[in-house]
Design a protein around this motif. Structure first.
Motif, PDB file in Angstrom:
ATOM      1  N   HIS A   1     -13.822 -16.059  25.430  1.00  0.00           N
ATOM      2  CA  HIS A   1     -12.554 -15.318  25.387  1.00  0.00           C
ATOM      3  C   HIS A   1     -12.247 -14.875  23.958  1.00  0.00           C
ATOM      4  CE1 HIS A   1     -11.718 -16.068  29.527  1.00  0.00           C
ATOM      5  NE2 HIS A   1     -11.488 -17.357  29.371  1.00  0.00           N
ATOM      6  N   ARG A   2     -12.448 -15.786  23.006  1.00  0.00           N
ATOM      7  CA  ARG A   2     -12.148 -15.468  21.610  1.00  0.00           C
ATOM      8  C   ARG A   2     -13.076 -14.373  21.109  1.00  0.00           C
ATOM      9  NH1 ARG A   2      -9.706 -13.643  17.969  1.00  0.00           N
ATOM     10  NH2 ARG A   2      -9.767 -14.459  15.884  1.00  0.00           N
ATOM     11  N   LEU A   3     -14.353 -14.488  21.434  1.00  0.00           N
ATOM     12  CA  LEU A   3     -15.311 -13.497  20.954  1.00  0.00           C
ATOM     13  C   LEU A   3     -15.088 -12.140  21.608  1.00  0.00           C
ATOM     14  CD1 LEU A   3     -18.525 -15.686  20.695  1.00  0.00           C
ATOM     15  CD2 LEU A   3     -16.959 -15.007  18.872  1.00  0.00           C
ATOM     16  N   SER A   4     -14.783 -12.120  22.909  1.00  0.00           N
ATOM     17  CA  SER A   4     -14.499 -10.827  23.544  1.00  0.00           C
ATOM     18  C   SER A   4     -13.205 -10.245  22.978  1.00  0.00           C
ATOM     19  CB  SER A   4     -14.435 -10.946  25.068  1.00  0.00           C
ATOM     20  OG  SER A   4     -13.340 -11.712  25.484  1.00  0.00           O
ATOM     21  N   GLY A   5     -12.224 -11.101  22.729  1.00  0.00           N
ATOM     22  CA  GLY A   5     -10.984 -10.637  22.109  1.00  0.00           C
ATOM     23  C   GLY A   5     -11.227 -10.092  20.711  1.00  0.00           C
ATOM     24  N   MET A   6     -12.111 -10.752  19.985  1.00  0.00           N
ATOM     25  CA  MET A   6     -12.429 -10.298  18.639  1.00  0.00           C
ATOM     26  C   MET A   6     -13.095  -8.930  18.671  1.00  0.00           C
ATOM     27  SD  MET A   6     -15.390  -9.998  16.690  1.00  0.00           S
ATOM     28  CE  MET A   6     -16.373 -10.877  17.861  1.00  0.00           C
ATOM     29  N   VAL A   7     -13.992  -8.724  19.598  1.00  0.00           N
ATOM     30  CA  VAL A   7     -14.650  -7.422  19.708  1.00  0.00           C
ATOM     31  C   VAL A   7     -13.617  -6.350  20.049  1.00  0.00           C
ATOM     32  CG1 VAL A   7     -16.282  -6.049  21.078  1.00  0.00           C
ATOM     33  CG2 VAL A   7     -16.929  -8.331  20.279  1.00  0.00           C
ATOM     34  N   VAL A   8     -12.758  -6.633  21.015  1.00  0.00           N
ATOM     35  CA  VAL A   8     -11.726  -5.671  21.405  1.00  0.00           C
ATOM     36  C   VAL A   8     -10.782  -5.392  20.239  1.00  0.00           C
ATOM     37  CG1 VAL A   8      -9.687  -5.368  22.871  1.00  0.00           C
ATOM     38  CG2 VAL A   8     -11.830  -6.153  23.875  1.00  0.00           C
ATOM     39  N   GLY A   9     -10.288  -6.449  19.588  1.00  0.00           N
ATOM     40  CA  GLY A   9      -9.391  -6.271  18.446  1.00  0.00           C
ATOM     41  C   GLY A   9     -10.065  -5.550  17.295  1.00  0.00           C
ATOM     42  N   GLY A  10     -11.335  -5.871  17.068  1.00  0.00           N
ATOM     43  CA  GLY A  10     -12.086  -5.200  16.013  1.00  0.00           C
ATOM     44  C   GLY A  10     -12.277  -3.721  16.306  1.00  0.00           C
ATOM     45  N   LEU A  11     -12.588  -3.389  17.576  1.00  0.00           N
ATOM     46  CA  LEU A  11     -12.734  -1.980  17.953  1.00  0.00           C
ATOM     47  C   LEU A  11     -11.414  -1.226  17.793  1.00  0.00           C
ATOM     48  CD1 LEU A  11     -15.016  -2.234  21.115  1.00  0.00           C
ATOM     49  CD2 LEU A  11     -15.616  -1.259  18.876  1.00  0.00           C
ATOM     50  N   ALA A  12     -10.327  -1.864  18.208  1.00  0.00           N
ATOM     51  CA  ALA A  12      -9.009  -1.223  18.057  1.00  0.00           C
ATOM     52  C   ALA A  12      -8.687  -1.015  16.583  1.00  0.00           C
ATOM     53  CB  ALA A  12      -7.937  -2.075  18.734  1.00  0.00           C
ATOM     54  N   ALA A  13      -9.022  -2.000  15.759  1.00  0.00           N
ATOM     55  CA  ALA A  13      -8.769  -1.865  14.317  1.00  0.00           C
ATOM     56  C   ALA A  13      -9.625  -0.747  13.731  1.00  0.00           C
ATOM     57  CB  ALA A  13      -9.047  -3.190  13.609  1.00  0.00           C
ATOM     58  N   LEU A  14     -10.892  -0.673  14.130  1.00  0.00           N
ATOM     59  CA  LEU A  14     -11.754   0.405  13.627  1.00  0.00           C
ATOM     60  C   LEU A  14     -11.218   1.778  14.037  1.00  0.00           C
ATOM     61  CD1 LEU A  14     -15.302  -1.121  14.189  1.00  0.00           C
ATOM     62  CD2 LEU A  14     -14.258  -0.520  11.993  1.00  0.00           C
ATOM     63  N   GLY A  15     -10.739   1.890  15.286  1.00  0.00           N
ATOM     64  CA  GLY A  15     -10.149   3.149  15.734  1.00  0.00           C
ATOM     65  C   GLY A  15      -8.908   3.514  14.927  1.00  0.00           C
ATOM     66  N   THR A  16      -8.099   2.525  14.647  1.00  0.00           N
ATOM     67  CA  THR A  16      -6.880   2.759  13.861  1.00  0.00           C
ATOM     68  C   THR A  16      -7.228   3.132  12.421  1.00  0.00           C
ATOM     69  OG1 THR A  16      -5.756   1.144  15.251  1.00  0.00           O
ATOM     70  CG2 THR A  16      -4.655   1.772  13.221  1.00  0.00           C
ATOM     71  N   ILE A  17      -8.225   2.474  11.861  1.00  0.00           N
ATOM     72  CA  ILE A  17      -8.668   2.792  10.501  1.00  0.00           C
ATOM     73  C   ILE A  17      -9.171   4.229  10.441  1.00  0.00           C
ATOM     74  CG2 ILE A  17     -10.437   2.271   8.760  1.00  0.00           C
ATOM     75  CD1 ILE A  17     -10.278  -0.664   9.828  1.00  0.00           C
ATOM     76  N   PHE A  18      -9.897   4.638  11.471  1.00  0.00           N
ATOM     77  CA  PHE A  18     -10.377   6.013  11.539  1.00  0.00           C
ATOM     78  C   PHE A  18      -9.208   6.982  11.478  1.00  0.00           C
ATOM     79  CE2 PHE A  18     -11.547   9.779  14.004  1.00  0.00           C
ATOM     80  CZ  PHE A  18     -12.668  10.210  13.292  1.00  0.00           C
ATOM     81  N   LEU A  19      -8.161   6.698  12.250  1.00  0.00           N
ATOM     82  CA  LEU A  19      -6.982   7.567  12.239  1.00  0.00           C
ATOM     83  C   LEU A  19      -6.289   7.553  10.879  1.00  0.00           C
ATOM     84  CD1 LEU A  19      -5.436   6.806  15.748  1.00  0.00           C
ATOM     85  CD2 LEU A  19      -6.654   8.883  15.010  1.00  0.00           C
ATOM     86  N   LEU A  20      -6.233   6.377  10.241  1.00  0.00           N
ATOM     87  CA  LEU A  20      -5.606   6.294   8.913  1.00  0.00           C
ATOM     88  C   LEU A  20      -6.302   7.193   7.898  1.00  0.00           C
ATOM     89  CD1 LEU A  20      -4.847   2.472   8.512  1.00  0.00           C
ATOM     90  CD2 LEU A  20      -3.174   4.344   8.553  1.00  0.00           C
ATOM     91  N   ASP A  21      -7.615   7.363   8.059  1.00  0.00           N
ATOM     92  CA  ASP A  21      -8.367   8.210   7.131  1.00  0.00           C
ATOM     93  C   ASP A  21      -7.990   9.688   7.250  1.00  0.00           C
ATOM     94  OD1 ASP A  21      -9.735   6.099   6.024  1.00  0.00           O
ATOM     95  OD2 ASP A  21     -11.542   6.384   7.247  1.00  0.00           O
ATOM     96  N   TYR A  22      -7.480  10.097   8.424  1.00  0.00           N
ATOM     97  CA  TYR A  22      -7.201  11.509   8.654  1.00  0.00           C
ATOM     98  C   TYR A  22      -5.720  11.858   8.698  1.00  0.00           C
ATOM     99  CZ  TYR A  22     -12.138  11.991   9.432  1.00  0.00           C
ATOM    100  OH  TYR A  22     -13.488  12.002   9.251  1.00  0.00           O
ATOM    101  N   LEU A  23      -4.870  10.874   8.599  1.00  0.00           N
ATOM    102  CA  LEU A  23      -3.430  11.138   8.629  1.00  0.00           C
ATOM    103  C   LEU A  23      -2.841  10.893   7.246  1.00  0.00           C
ATOM    104  CD1 LEU A  23      -2.596   9.375  12.015  1.00  0.00           C
ATOM    105  CD2 LEU A  23      -2.675  11.838  11.569  1.00  0.00           C
ATOM    106  N   PRO A  24      -1.735  11.567   6.947  1.00  0.00           N
ATOM    107  CA  PRO A  24      -1.117  11.343   5.639  1.00  0.00           C
ATOM    108  C   PRO A  24      -0.598   9.903   5.524  1.00  0.00           C
ATOM    109  CG  PRO A  24       0.121  12.984   6.926  1.00  0.00           C
ATOM    110  CD  PRO A  24      -1.037  12.552   7.741  1.00  0.00           C
ATOM    111  N   GLU A  25      -0.653   9.377   4.323  1.00  0.00           N
ATOM    112  CA  GLU A  25      -0.167   8.021   4.102  1.00  0.00           C
ATOM    113  C   GLU A  25       1.361   8.043   4.037  1.00  0.00           C
ATOM    114  OE1 GLU A  25      -0.939   4.124   1.499  1.00  0.00           O
ATOM    115  OE2 GLU A  25      -2.503   5.530   2.041  1.00  0.00           O
ATOM    116  N   HIS A  26       1.960   7.384   5.017  1.00  0.00           N
ATOM    117  CA  HIS A  26       3.418   7.310   5.094  1.00  0.00           C
ATOM    118  C   HIS A  26       3.767   6.074   5.920  1.00  0.00           C
ATOM    119  CE1 HIS A  26       7.550   8.487   6.124  1.00  0.00           C
ATOM    120  NE2 HIS A  26       7.487   9.246   5.036  1.00  0.00           N
ATOM    121  N   TYR A  27       4.840   5.409   5.536  1.00  0.00           N
ATOM    122  CA  TYR A  27       5.206   4.169   6.224  1.00  0.00           C
ATOM    123  C   TYR A  27       5.506   4.391   7.708  1.00  0.00           C
ATOM    124  CZ  TYR A  27      10.173   5.378   5.956  1.00  0.00           C
ATOM    125  OH  TYR A  27      11.378   5.996   6.107  1.00  0.00           O
ATOM    126  N   LEU A  28       6.027   5.556   8.079  1.00  0.00           N
ATOM    127  CA  LEU A  28       6.298   5.826   9.487  1.00  0.00           C
ATOM    128  C   LEU A  28       4.996   5.957  10.282  1.00  0.00           C
ATOM    129  CD1 LEU A  28       9.298   8.326   9.252  1.00  0.00           C
ATOM    130  CD2 LEU A  28       9.341   5.925   9.977  1.00  0.00           C
TER     131      LEU A  28
END
Length: 181
Positions: free
Chosen positions: A59-86
């Motif tokens: 469960h922990r390892l599958s959760g880690m993979v899912v959380g890691g994938l979500a984080a990578l997707g979010t990081i990808f978006l951060l690279d293309y969006l303007p930096e702003h707290y909102l």
């Protein structure tokens, strides 16, 4: 608890402490790795026996993979969006939503807490440089912690440790004894 017996260490507590010690020992030799994440994974994975530990580690390892994938997707978006707290705030919520959706999609409902924890640890502690490498390293840290906990449980199953614990308990005061059931 019986009167006068305020402190006790059980086998799961002992094995968890041993797993944490082994994680930290390993991470002394692994640069750029996070013993913190691996230790959390070890605590989460360590259970009463190997079968339960394996289930929780999965469960922990599958959760880690899912959380890691979500984080990578979010990081990808951060690279293309303007930096702003909102935008950062919105992406935190969208990343959490994506994490939950991935857990449901992969039938990993029991991994929701671990997946969310992985996502938030990566999302909120990610450095400005090497974002992708950081996310991958934190994901690998979780694997290491889970594998070490499983290894401890495999090497020290209840059947093997009962005699060792009995020998130890004969040598120490009652308040330092390890309880095994």
């Amino acid at each position: 608890m019986t009167k006068g017996h305020r402190f006790h260490i059980g086998m799961r507590m002992f094995k968890t402490a041993l797993s944490i010690s082994l994680v930290n020992l390993c991470y002394h030799f692994i640069p750029a790795a996070s013993a913190q994440i691996a230790s959390i994974a070890a605590v989460y994975s360590q259970r009463a026996n190997f079968s339960q530990s394996l289930t929780f580690a999965r469960h922990r390892l599958s959760g880690m993979v899912v959380g890691g994938l979500a984080a990578l997707g979010t990081i990808f978006l951060l690279d293309y969006l303007p930096e702003h707290y909102l935008i950062h705030s919105l992406l935190a919520g969208l990343g959490a939503l994506f994490t939950l959706w991935l857990c449901n999609l992969t039938h990993s409902e029991k991994a929701v807490v671990g997946a969310s924890a992985t996502f938030f640890i990566i999302f909120y502690t990610i450095p400005e440089s090497n974002r992708y490498a950081y996310a991958i390293m934190r994901t690998l840290d979780t694997f290491v912690g889970g594998i070490i906990a499983l290894g401890v449980e495999f090497i020290l199953p209840r059947e093997r440790t009962v005699r060792l614990v009995a020998y130890y308990n004969d040598k120490v005061p009652q308040w330092l004894q390890i309880k095994h059931r």
